[in-house]
Design a protein around this motif. Structure first.
Motif, PDB file in Angstrom:
ATOM      1  N   ARG A  17       1.380  40.634  55.038  1.00 46.50           N
ATOM      2  CA  ARG A  17       2.391  41.143  55.589  1.00 46.50           C
ATOM      3  C   ARG A  17       3.873  40.776  55.209  1.00 46.50           C
ATOM      4  N   ASP A  18       3.789  39.266  55.062  1.00 47.09           N
ATOM      5  CA  ASP A  18       5.055  38.777  54.515  1.00 47.09           C
ATOM      6  C   ASP A  18       5.333  39.107  52.991  1.00 47.09           C
ATOM      7  N   ARG A  19       4.230  39.235  52.309  1.00 45.77           N
ATOM      8  CA  ARG A  19       4.467  39.777  50.752  1.00 45.77           C
ATOM      9  C   ARG A  19       5.090  41.188  50.744  1.00 45.77           C
ATOM     10  N   GLY A  20       4.652  41.827  51.704  1.00 48.22           N
ATOM     11  CA  GLY A  20       5.462  43.477  51.585  1.00 48.22           C
ATOM     12  C   GLY A  20       6.835  43.409  52.157  1.00 48.22           C
ATOM     13  N   LEU A  21       7.260  42.518  53.098  1.00 47.16           N
ATOM     14  CA  LEU A  21       8.325  42.145  53.643  1.00 47.16           C
ATOM     15  C   LEU A  21       9.329  41.752  52.551  1.00 47.16           C
ATOM     16  N   LEU A  22       8.798  40.738  51.792  1.00 50.97           N
ATOM     17  CA  LEU A  22       9.392  40.112  50.653  1.00 50.97           C
ATOM     18  C   LEU A  22       9.764  41.280  49.542  1.00 50.97           C
ATOM     19  N   TYR A  23       8.607  41.703  49.105  1.00 49.38           N
ATOM     20  CA  TYR A  23       8.694  43.084  48.191  1.00 49.38           C
ATOM     21  C   TYR A  23       9.898  43.872  48.664  1.00 49.38           C
ATOM     22  N   LEU A  24      10.101  44.259  49.907  1.00 46.09           N
ATOM     23  CA  LEU A  24      11.339  44.942  50.277  1.00 46.09           C
ATOM     24  C   LEU A  24      12.721  44.289  49.938  1.00 46.09           C
ATOM     25  N   ARG A  25      12.481  42.799  50.354  1.00 44.68           N
ATOM     26  CA  ARG A  25      13.876  42.053  50.063  1.00 44.68           C
ATOM     27  C   ARG A  25      14.139  42.095  48.485  1.00 44.68           C
ATOM     28  N   VAL A  26      13.235  42.251  47.591  1.00 43.07           N
ATOM     29  CA  VAL A  26      13.639  42.207  46.088  1.00 43.07           C
ATOM     30  C   VAL A  26      13.577  43.550  45.704  1.00 43.07           C
ATOM     31  N   GLY A  27      13.490  44.788  46.502  1.00 45.29           N
ATOM     32  CA  GLY A  27      13.682  45.993  46.129  1.00 45.29           C
ATOM     33  C   GLY A  27      12.512  46.790  45.496  1.00 45.29           C
ATOM     34  N   HIS A  28      11.365  46.291  45.654  1.00 45.03           N
ATOM     35  CA  HIS A  28       9.998  46.774  45.208  1.00 45.03           C
ATOM     36  C   HIS A  28       9.406  47.659  46.404  1.00 45.03           C
ATOM     37  N   ALA A  29       9.988  48.747  46.852  1.00 47.95           N
ATOM     38  CA  ALA A  29       9.604  49.561  47.703  1.00 47.95           C
ATOM     39  C   ALA A  29       8.219  49.855  47.782  1.00 47.95           C
ATOM     40  N   VAL A  30       7.714  50.376  46.720  1.00 46.66           N
ATOM     41  CA  VAL A  30       6.365  50.973  46.612  1.00 46.66           C
ATOM     42  C   VAL A  30       5.352  49.883  46.839  1.00 46.66           C
ATOM     43  N   ALA A  31       5.567  48.569  46.182  1.00 49.45           N
ATOM     44  CA  ALA A  31       4.714  47.612  46.226  1.00 49.45           C
ATOM     45  C   ALA A  31       4.906  47.056  47.982  1.00 49.45           C
ATOM     46  N   ALA A  32       5.817  47.118  48.678  1.00 48.30           N
ATOM     47  CA  ALA A  32       6.001  46.908  49.862  1.00 48.30           C
ATOM     48  C   ALA A  32       5.159  47.604  50.904  1.00 48.30           C
ATOM     49  N   ARG A  33       5.227  48.931  50.330  1.00 47.75           N
ATOM     50  CA  ARG A  33       4.781  49.932  51.294  1.00 47.75           C
ATOM     51  C   ARG A  33       3.182  49.666  51.368  1.00 47.75           C
ATOM     52  N   GLU A  34       2.600  49.607  49.993  1.00 45.42           N
ATOM     53  CA  GLU A  34       1.141  49.220  49.717  1.00 45.42           C
ATOM     54  C   GLU A  34       0.787  47.840  50.331  1.00 45.42           C
ATOM     55  N   ASP A  35       1.470  46.996  50.586  1.00 42.77           N
ATOM     56  CA  ASP A  35       1.018  45.841  51.232  1.00 42.77           C
ATOM     57  C   ASP A  35       1.284  46.080  52.677  1.00 42.77           C
ATOM     58  N   LEU A  36       2.191  46.448  53.101  1.00 41.14           N
ATOM     59  CA  LEU A  36       2.384  46.820  54.789  1.00 41.14           C
ATOM     60  C   LEU A  36       1.214  47.659  55.250  1.00 41.14           C
ATOM     61  N   LEU A  37       0.862  48.822  54.583  1.00 45.12           N
ATOM     62  CA  LEU A  37      -0.114  49.695  55.047  1.00 45.12           C
ATOM     63  C   LEU A  37      -1.479  49.193  55.014  1.00 45.12           C
ATOM     64  N   LYS A  38      -1.597  48.072  54.273  1.00 44.46           N
ATOM     65  CA  LYS A  38      -2.865  47.290  54.077  1.00 44.46           C
ATOM     66  C   LYS A  38      -2.986  46.579  55.184  1.00 44.46           C
ATOM     67  N   TYR A  39      -2.043  45.987  55.601  1.00 46.50           N
ATOM     68  CA  TYR A  39      -1.828  44.954  56.616  1.00 46.50           C
ATOM     69  C   TYR A  39      -1.786  45.610  57.991  1.00 46.50           C
ATOM     70  N   LEU A  40      -1.471  46.779  58.166  1.00 45.49           N
ATOM     71  CA  LEU A  40      -1.563  47.554  59.413  1.00 45.49           C
ATOM     72  C   LEU A  40      -3.153  48.134  59.492  1.00 45.49           C
ATOM     73  N   ALA A  41      -3.658  48.433  58.513  1.00 44.98           N
ATOM     74  CA  ALA A  41      -5.146  48.841  58.521  1.00 44.98           C
ATOM     75  C   ALA A  41      -5.797  47.783  58.916  1.00 44.98           C
ATOM     76  N   THR A  42      -5.542  46.612  58.689  1.00 44.02           N
ATOM     77  CA  THR A  42      -6.372  45.323  59.169  1.00 44.02           C
ATOM     78  C   THR A  42      -6.081  44.594  60.353  1.00 44.02           C
ATOM     79  N   GLN A  43      -4.926  44.968  60.814  1.00 43.10           N
ATOM     80  CA  GLN A  43      -4.210  44.696  62.266  1.00 43.10           C
ATOM     81  C   GLN A  43      -3.483  45.672  62.966  1.00 43.10           C
ATOM     82  N   PRO A  44      -4.555  46.676  63.362  1.00 42.36           N
ATOM     83  CA  PRO A  44      -3.775  47.867  64.122  1.00 42.36           C
ATOM     84  C   PRO A  44      -2.965  47.778  65.116  1.00 42.36           C
ATOM     85  N   ASN A  45      -3.266  46.533  65.891  1.00 40.66           N
ATOM     86  CA  ASN A  45      -2.295  46.210  66.931  1.00 40.66           C
ATOM     87  C   ASN A  45      -1.090  45.693  66.797  1.00 40.66           C
ATOM     88  N   ALA A  46      -0.810  45.385  65.505  1.00 42.94           N
ATOM     89  CA  ALA A  46       0.254  44.660  64.996  1.00 42.94           C
ATOM     90  C   ALA A  46       1.679  45.260  65.381  1.00 42.94           C
TER      91      ALA A  46
END
Length: 304
Positions: free
Chosen positions: A275-304
Motif C-alpha cells: 500500500r505504502d509503495r503505491g502511495l509513494l509512487y503517486l507522490r513521485v508521479g508514477h500513476a501506473v505503478a501506483a495503480r498496480e500496487d494499490l489494486l494488489k493491496y485491495l485484492a489482499t485486503q478487501p476490507n481496507a
C-alpha cells in the motif's frame, strides 16, 4: 570501562525455572550452544553475489544464509553506490581479531564485557544523541566511519564482532529501541547497544515496553515473547523502516519509495508496504505503478 555492568542482570528463560522474573547476577561461564568457527566467517563477502545480484540473493536466500553485516552494507550501497564492501569487511575483521586477543579463555560475560570495552571505549562508538534522526546513523558504512549510530546499527556491529569471537549474541526487535541478548546458563543477558552495552534488568525492560504496548502491567510471559531473537530479515526490515520513516518525514519521496521497494524485496508478503509503495509512487508521479500496487493491496485486503 564500558561493560555489560558490574552486575550483569539475567532474565530467566521461558523454558527454565518457573520463578518470578527478577534481576539476578549472571555467573555463567558456559555458552548456550556451539561456538562459531572463525573459518565460517572468513571471506563471506567475497563468496556472495556481485552488487547487481545482491537484492536477488536477499529475495530468495534462507535467513540463516544471509550475513548480517554484508546485508546492512548492501542497504547502504543504495545511498553510497561506490561503497567498498570488502574494505569495511576487512576493517571489521581486524576489529574481530583485536577483540579475540582480548577475550581468550574468558567466560561469556567476561567476553562480552571485553567486546563492549573495545567497541565503545577503545574505538569510541556511541549513540548519536545530538542528531538521532540523521539518516547516516542507519547506514553501516557511515556508522563505522563516524562511530555514531542508533541502537540497531550499533547492535549490528556488536552482533558481528560477537560472532567473530564465538559469542551467540542475537538481536531483539524490542519496542522502542533495538536490543541484543546473550544466552547464558539459566537465562538471558539483555544488553543495550545504544548505552555502551549496558545490561538491563527485567523491571527496566517492562518499563521500557509499557508505553509501546498500552498495557498497565507487562507480564512475565509477555516479556519473554518480546525478548525472542530477531531473524536477519527482521533486523534488515527494521533498518529499512527506520530509513523510510526518516525520508517520509523529510518528504524525500524518492528515497522513501526506494526503502519501501527494498522492504518488499526482503519480504513480499507485507500488504502495508505494498500500500505504502503505491502511495509513494503517486507522490513521485508514477500513476501506473501506483495503480498496480494499490489494486494488489485491495485484492489482499478487501476490507481496507
Amino acid at each position: 570501562m564500558a561493560e555489560c555492568g558490574r552486575e550483569a542482570y539475567l532474565i530467566p528463560r521461558r523454558d527454565g525455572p518457573k520463578n518470578e522474573l527478577s534481576p539476578r547476577i549472571a555467573r555463567s561461564t558456559a555458552l548456550a550452544g556451539k561456538k562459531h568457527d572463525r573459518r565460517d566467517t572468513e571471506g563471506r563477502i567475497m563468496n556472495l553475489p556481485e552488487t547487481g545480484k545482491a537484492w536477488e540473493f536477499l529475495r530468495s536466500a534462507k535467513d540463516e544464509d544471509i550475513p548480517l553485516v554484508w546485508a546492512a552494507l548492501t542497504i547502504a550501497r543504495d545511498e553510497y553506490p561506490d561503497l567498498d564492501l570488502q574494505a569495511y569487511d576487512a576493517q571489521l575483521t581486524d576489529y574481530g581479531e583485536r577483540v579475540r586477543r582480548l577475550t581468550r579463555d574468558g567466560s561469556p560475560v567476561d567476553t562480552v564485557r571485553a567486546l563492549n570495552g573495545f567497541l565503545f571505549d577503545e574505538m569510541g562508538f556511541s549513540g548519536n544523541q545530538q542528531d538521532y534522526y540523521d539518516p547516516r546513523n542507519s547506514y553501516l558504512n557511515e556508522v563505522v566511519e563516524r562511530r555514531l549510530g542508533i541502537p540497531i546499527s550499533l547492535a549490528v556491529l556488536q552482533i558481528d564482532l560477537a560472532q567473530r569471537v564465538g559469542l551467540p549474541l542475537r538481536g531483539i526487535s524490542f519496542p522502542g529501541h533495538f536490543l541484543v541478548s546473550l544466552p547464558v546458563d539459566g537465562g538471558l543477558l539483555v544488553l543495550d547497544p545504544y548505552h555502551k552495552g549496558r545490561s538491563i534488568d527485567a523491571e527496566e525492560l517492562k518499563s521500557r515496553a509499557q508505553p509501546h504496548l498500552g498495557s498497565d502491567d507487562i507480564q512475565d510471559d509477555q516479556l519473554s515473547n518480546l525478548l525472542s531473537p530477531a531473524s536477519t530479515r527482521a533486523i534488515l526490515a527494521r533498518m529499512l523502516r527506520n530509513l523510510k520513516a526518516l525520508y517520509a518525514e523529510k518528504e524525500d519521496w524518492e528515497r522513501a519509495l526506494r526503502c519501501t521497494d527494498r522492504l518488499l524485496t526482503i519480504d513480499p508478503s507485507q500488504p502495508a508496504e505494498l500500500r505504502d509503495r503505491g502511495l509513494l509512487y503517486l507522490r513521485v508521479g508514477h500513476a501506473v505503478a501506483a495503480r498496480e500496487d494499490l489494486l494488489k493491496y485491495l485484492a489482499t485486503q478487501p476490507n481496507a
